[in-house]
Design a protein around this motif. Structure first.
Motif, PDB file in Angstrom:
ATOM      1  N   VAL A 134       0.833  -1.198   0.000  1.00 16.76           N
ATOM      2  CA  VAL A 134       0.000   0.000   0.000  1.00 16.76           C
ATOM      3  C   VAL A 134       0.871   1.254   0.000  1.00 16.76           C
ATOM      4  O   VAL A 134       1.641   1.490   0.944  1.00 16.76           O
ATOM      5  CB  VAL A 134      -0.939   0.011   1.231  1.00 16.76           C
ATOM      6  CG1 VAL A 134      -1.799   1.267   1.234  1.00 16.76           C
ATOM      7  CG2 VAL A 134      -1.818  -1.244   1.240  1.00 16.76           C
ATOM      8  N   HIS A 135       0.758   2.037  -1.065  1.00 11.96           N
ATOM      9  CA  HIS A 135       1.520   3.274  -1.233  1.00 11.96           C
ATOM     10  C   HIS A 135       0.641   4.446  -0.797  1.00 11.96           C
ATOM     11  O   HIS A 135      -0.394   4.719  -1.401  1.00 11.96           O
ATOM     12  CB  HIS A 135       1.913   3.420  -2.707  1.00 11.96           C
ATOM     13  CG  HIS A 135       2.703   4.659  -3.019  1.00 11.96           C
ATOM     14  ND1 HIS A 135       4.053   4.618  -3.302  1.00 11.96           N
ATOM     15  CD2 HIS A 135       2.345   5.968  -3.121  1.00 11.96           C
ATOM     16  CE1 HIS A 135       4.484   5.837  -3.562  1.00 11.96           C
ATOM     17  NE2 HIS A 135       3.459   6.680  -3.458  1.00 11.96           N
ATOM     18  N   ILE A 136       1.047   5.138   0.279  1.00  8.00           N
ATOM     19  CA  ILE A 136       0.243   6.239   0.813  1.00  8.00           C
ATOM     20  C   ILE A 136       0.867   7.569   0.416  1.00  8.00           C
ATOM     21  O   ILE A 136       1.972   7.914   0.852  1.00  8.00           O
ATOM     22  CB  ILE A 136       0.106   6.125   2.340  1.00  8.00           C
ATOM     23  CG1 ILE A 136      -0.612   4.812   2.695  1.00  8.00           C
ATOM     24  CG2 ILE A 136      -0.649   7.331   2.911  1.00  8.00           C
ATOM     25  CD1 ILE A 136      -0.770   4.557   4.178  1.00  8.00           C
ATOM     26  N   ALA A 137       0.135   8.329  -0.421  1.00  7.78           N
ATOM     27  CA  ALA A 137       0.625   9.614  -0.923  1.00  7.78           C
ATOM     28  C   ALA A 137      -0.105  10.793  -0.286  1.00  7.78           C
ATOM     29  O   ALA A 137      -0.087  11.895  -0.824  1.00  7.78           O
ATOM     30  CB  ALA A 137       0.506   9.663  -2.448  1.00  7.78           C
ATOM     31  N   PHE A 138      -0.783  10.550   0.844  1.00 11.87           N
ATOM     32  CA  PHE A 138      -1.280  11.644   1.669  1.00 11.87           C
ATOM     33  C   PHE A 138      -0.120  12.176   2.519  1.00 11.87           C
ATOM     34  O   PHE A 138       0.787  11.427   2.884  1.00 11.87           O
ATOM     35  CB  PHE A 138      -2.381  11.163   2.629  1.00 11.87           C
ATOM     36  CG  PHE A 138      -3.740  11.016   2.001  1.00 11.87           C
ATOM     37  CD1 PHE A 138      -4.273  12.016   1.201  1.00 11.87           C
ATOM     38  CD2 PHE A 138      -4.494   9.881   2.235  1.00 11.87           C
ATOM     39  CE1 PHE A 138      -5.539  11.886   0.641  1.00 11.87           C
ATOM     40  CE2 PHE A 138      -5.763   9.741   1.677  1.00 11.87           C
ATOM     41  CZ  PHE A 138      -6.281  10.747   0.880  1.00 11.87           C
ATOM     42  N   GLY A 139      -0.201  13.458   2.873  1.00 11.23           N
ATOM     43  CA  GLY A 139       0.830  14.025   3.721  1.00 11.23           C
ATOM     44  C   GLY A 139       0.728  13.514   5.148  1.00 11.23           C
ATOM     45  O   GLY A 139      -0.359  13.469   5.729  1.00 11.23           O
ATOM     46  N   TYR A 140       1.861  13.125   5.722  1.00  6.44           N
ATOM     47  CA  TYR A 140       1.912  12.720   7.128  1.00  6.44           C
ATOM     48  C   TYR A 140       2.105  13.967   7.987  1.00  6.44           C
ATOM     49  O   TYR A 140       2.858  14.864   7.634  1.00  6.44           O
ATOM     50  CB  TYR A 140       3.058  11.738   7.374  1.00  6.44           C
ATOM     51  CG  TYR A 140       2.738  10.318   6.959  1.00  6.44           C
ATOM     52  CD1 TYR A 140       2.443   9.343   7.902  1.00  6.44           C
ATOM     53  CD2 TYR A 140       2.722   9.949   5.615  1.00  6.44           C
ATOM     54  CE1 TYR A 140       2.147   8.042   7.526  1.00  6.44           C
ATOM     55  CE2 TYR A 140       2.427   8.655   5.226  1.00  6.44           C
ATOM     56  CZ  TYR A 140       2.139   7.699   6.186  1.00  6.44           C
ATOM     57  OH  TYR A 140       1.836   6.419   5.805  1.00  6.44           O
ATOM     58  N   GLY A 141       1.434  14.003   9.134  1.00  9.70           N
ATOM     59  CA  GLY A 141       1.528  15.163  10.014  1.00  9.70           C
ATOM     60  C   GLY A 141       0.263  15.288  10.826  1.00  9.70           C
ATOM     61  O   GLY A 141      -0.327  14.289  11.229  1.00  9.70           O
ATOM     62  N   LEU A 142      -0.180  16.516  11.057  1.00 14.08           N
ATOM     63  CA  LEU A 142      -1.388  16.730  11.850  1.00 14.08           C
ATOM     64  C   LEU A 142      -2.638  16.272  11.115  1.00 14.08           C
ATOM     65  O   LEU A 142      -3.652  15.971  11.730  1.00 14.08           O
ATOM     66  CB  LEU A 142      -1.506  18.212  12.233  1.00 14.08           C
ATOM     67  CG  LEU A 142      -0.475  18.706  13.253  1.00 14.08           C
ATOM     68  CD1 LEU A 142      -0.611  20.212  13.464  1.00 14.08           C
ATOM     69  CD2 LEU A 142      -0.627  17.978  14.585  1.00 14.08           C
ATOM     70  N   PHE A 143      -2.599  16.217   9.779  1.00 13.29           N
ATOM     71  CA  PHE A 143      -3.705  15.716   8.970  1.00 13.29           C
ATOM     72  C   PHE A 143      -3.939  14.246   9.281  1.00 13.29           C
ATOM     73  O   PHE A 143      -2.992  13.456   9.371  1.00 13.29           O
ATOM     74  CB  PHE A 143      -3.361  15.915   7.498  1.00 13.29           C
ATOM     75  CG  PHE A 143      -4.304  15.258   6.522  1.00 13.29           C
ATOM     76  CD1 PHE A 143      -5.634  15.613   6.481  1.00 13.29           C
ATOM     77  CD2 PHE A 143      -3.848  14.294   5.637  1.00 13.29           C
ATOM     78  CE1 PHE A 143      -6.507  15.027   5.586  1.00 13.29           C
ATOM     79  CE2 PHE A 143      -4.708  13.701   4.731  1.00 13.29           C
ATOM     80  CZ  PHE A 143      -6.044  14.064   4.701  1.00 13.29           C
ATOM     81  N   THR A 144      -5.215  13.861   9.437  1.00 13.91           N
ATOM     82  CA  THR A 144      -5.519  12.494   9.887  1.00 13.91           C
ATOM     83  C   THR A 144      -5.409  11.440   8.784  1.00 13.91           C
ATOM     84  O   THR A 144      -5.265  10.256   9.073  1.00 13.91           O
ATOM     85  CB  THR A 144      -6.948  12.426  10.462  1.00 13.91           C
ATOM     86  OG1 THR A 144      -7.869  12.893   9.471  1.00 13.91           O
ATOM     87  CG2 THR A 144      -7.073  13.260  11.713  1.00 13.91           C
ATOM     88  N   GLY A 145      -5.505  11.846   7.512  1.00 17.77           N
ATOM     89  CA  GLY A 145      -5.676  10.887   6.429  1.00 17.77           C
ATOM     90  C   GLY A 145      -4.608   9.821   6.337  1.00 17.77           C
ATOM     91  O   GLY A 145      -4.889   8.620   6.305  1.00 17.77           O
ATOM     92  N   ALA A 146      -3.334  10.244   6.298  1.00 17.33           N
ATOM     93  CA  ALA A 146      -2.253   9.284   6.082  1.00 17.33           C
ATOM     94  C   ALA A 146      -2.176   8.266   7.213  1.00 17.33           C
ATOM     95  O   ALA A 146      -2.071   7.055   6.981  1.00 17.33           O
ATOM     96  CB  ALA A 146      -0.920  10.025   5.937  1.00 17.33           C
ATOM     97  N   PHE A 147      -2.240   8.749   8.449  1.00 17.57           N
ATOM     98  CA  PHE A 147      -2.104   7.839   9.589  1.00 17.57           C
ATOM     99  C   PHE A 147      -3.264   6.846   9.658  1.00 17.57           C
ATOM    100  O   PHE A 147      -3.072   5.676   9.979  1.00 17.57           O
ATOM    101  CB  PHE A 147      -2.014   8.636  10.890  1.00 17.57           C
ATOM    102  CG  PHE A 147      -0.654   9.233  11.126  1.00 17.57           C
ATOM    103  CD1 PHE A 147       0.380   8.475  11.655  1.00 17.57           C
ATOM    104  CD2 PHE A 147      -0.406  10.554  10.801  1.00 17.57           C
ATOM    105  CE1 PHE A 147       1.636   9.026  11.858  1.00 17.57           C
ATOM    106  CE2 PHE A 147       0.848  11.108  11.004  1.00 17.57           C
ATOM    107  CZ  PHE A 147       1.867  10.352  11.532  1.00 17.57           C
TER     108      PHE A 147
END
Length: 436
Positions: free
Chosen positions: A131-144
């Protein structure tokens, strides 16, 4: 079919059993939030206590929660547990004011992972996937959210984060990713770039599944993504204030996103009056989180416009399904008294051969009148065609749009790749009226 259902016990509950569980969890949650000062005040003003809730129909008696409540109580005022029980903090970007801050207990994180595993499994993701995750990691919930959901399934995760499209493509190719996680607009950006590098996106990568969210997208855009990347593209829904991704997701039937009702109570309301609408009506989605420990929200107004379907699904899940969001009630464009969502226009453009999957809506006020201009990328054959044929193409587009949305819009053709590409959410609208 059960192999495509992560949690059959809860995803396939009989409706009566589900409603009993929902009421039990709702009442428990109300006792918890009654200790939060914001809700103490709201309940007192509404003249209601948790003990007054005896059925799910009584939910409508409770006051709404809005994003403004989270901003007023920034950063931790909405938390229902002491900080020693908080193990994770996320927040929104705060681009329109103070960010909204959410916390997670350890149980909340485990629940979140399991909820994401549900919709990933529904889309066909299995332990053998990469699984390749191209959402930004950080305070944004999507990637995590997607990261831990994939790991719970047993998939290998590439935490690529956002940006650097050429490197994204290299990693996708070299590491043999089979699942892509990003916004739908970025999936098309990847396809564009692969083609410019001289490759066929359908055969260049090993992808088979795409999990897309973070912005509204049309069925035409889905078909475009599936055709160009040769994948199955599914939609999922979540918002950081509630839990992040994991509120709802599509099964392979692609006939709406199943809302995980054992965790979230959905309602559809009239966004102007707050009145609860009957099943099947289109309106604003309101969610009540009935499981989360750290920051359970009661009747949270999502501002997302959709409708709910309670008919059974052949996948075996008994959970209600929500349509793709048509946009947000507060992002909706009102032009000359006509309500317009960008996805309505997108649907039309994607049906016209020669239009590229990139466009921009420019709204201006000229004198006392609002105008809508749509910049549409077209392929080179049309852009460099003779003026007479270009005019005929523009007139055809303007007529189609006027018939569909009930509003005349000026169409301007622009050359391929001239509209800015986005690593994350696409900005489809420039509303110049806010500056006039």
């Amino acid at each position: 079919m059960t192999k495509l259902i992560w949690d059959p016990l809860h995803e396939c509950l009989d409706r009566k059993d589900l409603e009993r569980l929902q009421l039990e969890r709702l009442r428990t949650t109300l006792q918890r939030v009654a200790k939060v000062p914001c809700y103490q005040d709201k309940f007192q003003k509404a003249g209601i206590t948790p003990d007054d809730i005896h059925s799910l129909a009584d939910l409508a008696k409770l006051p709404f929660t809005t994003k403004e409540d989270l901003r007023i109580n920034y950063p931790y005022g909405m938390f229902a547990v002491p900080m020693r029980e908080i193990v994770r903090i996320h927040s929104s970007s705060g681009t329109t004011g103070k960010p909204t801050v959410v916390g997670y207990s350890r149980k909340d994180l485990n629940d979140w992972s399991s909820l994401v595993a549900r919709f990933m499994t529904a889309a066909g993701v299995v332990a053998d996937d990469i699984v390749h995750i191209a959402f930004g990691y950080g305070l944004f919930t999507g990637a995590f959210g997607l990261h831990y959901g994939a790991e719970m399934i047993g998939s290998a995760v590439i935490p690529m984060s956002g940006g650097n499209t050429d490197r994204q493509i290299m990693i996708l190719k070299d590491y043999g990713a089979t699942v892509l996680v990003c916004t739908p607009s970025y999936a098309l950006t990847l396809a564009d770039r692969i083609e410019k590098l001289g490759h066929n996106p359908r055969t260049y990568l090993s992808l088979r599944v795409g999990l897309f969210g973070g912005e509204p997208w049309s069925e035409e855009m889905r078909r475009e993504i599936e055709d160009r990347l040769n994948i199955v593209a599914t939609d999922n829904y979540g918002l950081s204030e509630i839990i992040g991704p994991g509120v709802a997701g599509e099964c392979l039937q692609k006939k709406g996103m199943h809302i995980f009702e054992d965790h979230f109570l959905p309602e559809i309301i009239n966004p102007d009056t707050g009145e609860v609408l009957p099943p099947g009506e289109k309106g604003e989605l309101v969610l009540t989180n009935i499981v989360q420990e750290a920051i359970p929200l009661i009747r949270y107004r999502t501002r997302d416009i959709t409708r709910l379907h309670y008919e059974s699904c052949v996948c075996g899940r008994t959970l209600v399904r929500m349509d793709k969001t048509m946009g947000r009630s507060d992002d909706m464009l009102i032009i000359k008294g006509v309500n317009v969502f960008p996805t309505q226009i997108e649907e039309i453009l994607f049906q016209v051969e020669g239009c590229e999957p990139h466009y921009l809506l420019v709204v201006e006020r000229k004198g006392t009148l609002d105008t809508l201009e749509i910049l549409v990328e077209v392929n080179e054959n049309i852009f460099f065609d003779e003026m007479r044929k270009q005019r005929a193409f523009v007139e055809m587009l303007e007529k189609k749009l006027a018939t569909s949305i009930g509003l005349h819009a000026k169409v301007k053709l622009v050359e391929p790749s001239s509209i800015p590409r986005h690593e994350g959410k696409a900005n489809r609208v420039i509303d110049k009226r806010t500056h006039s």
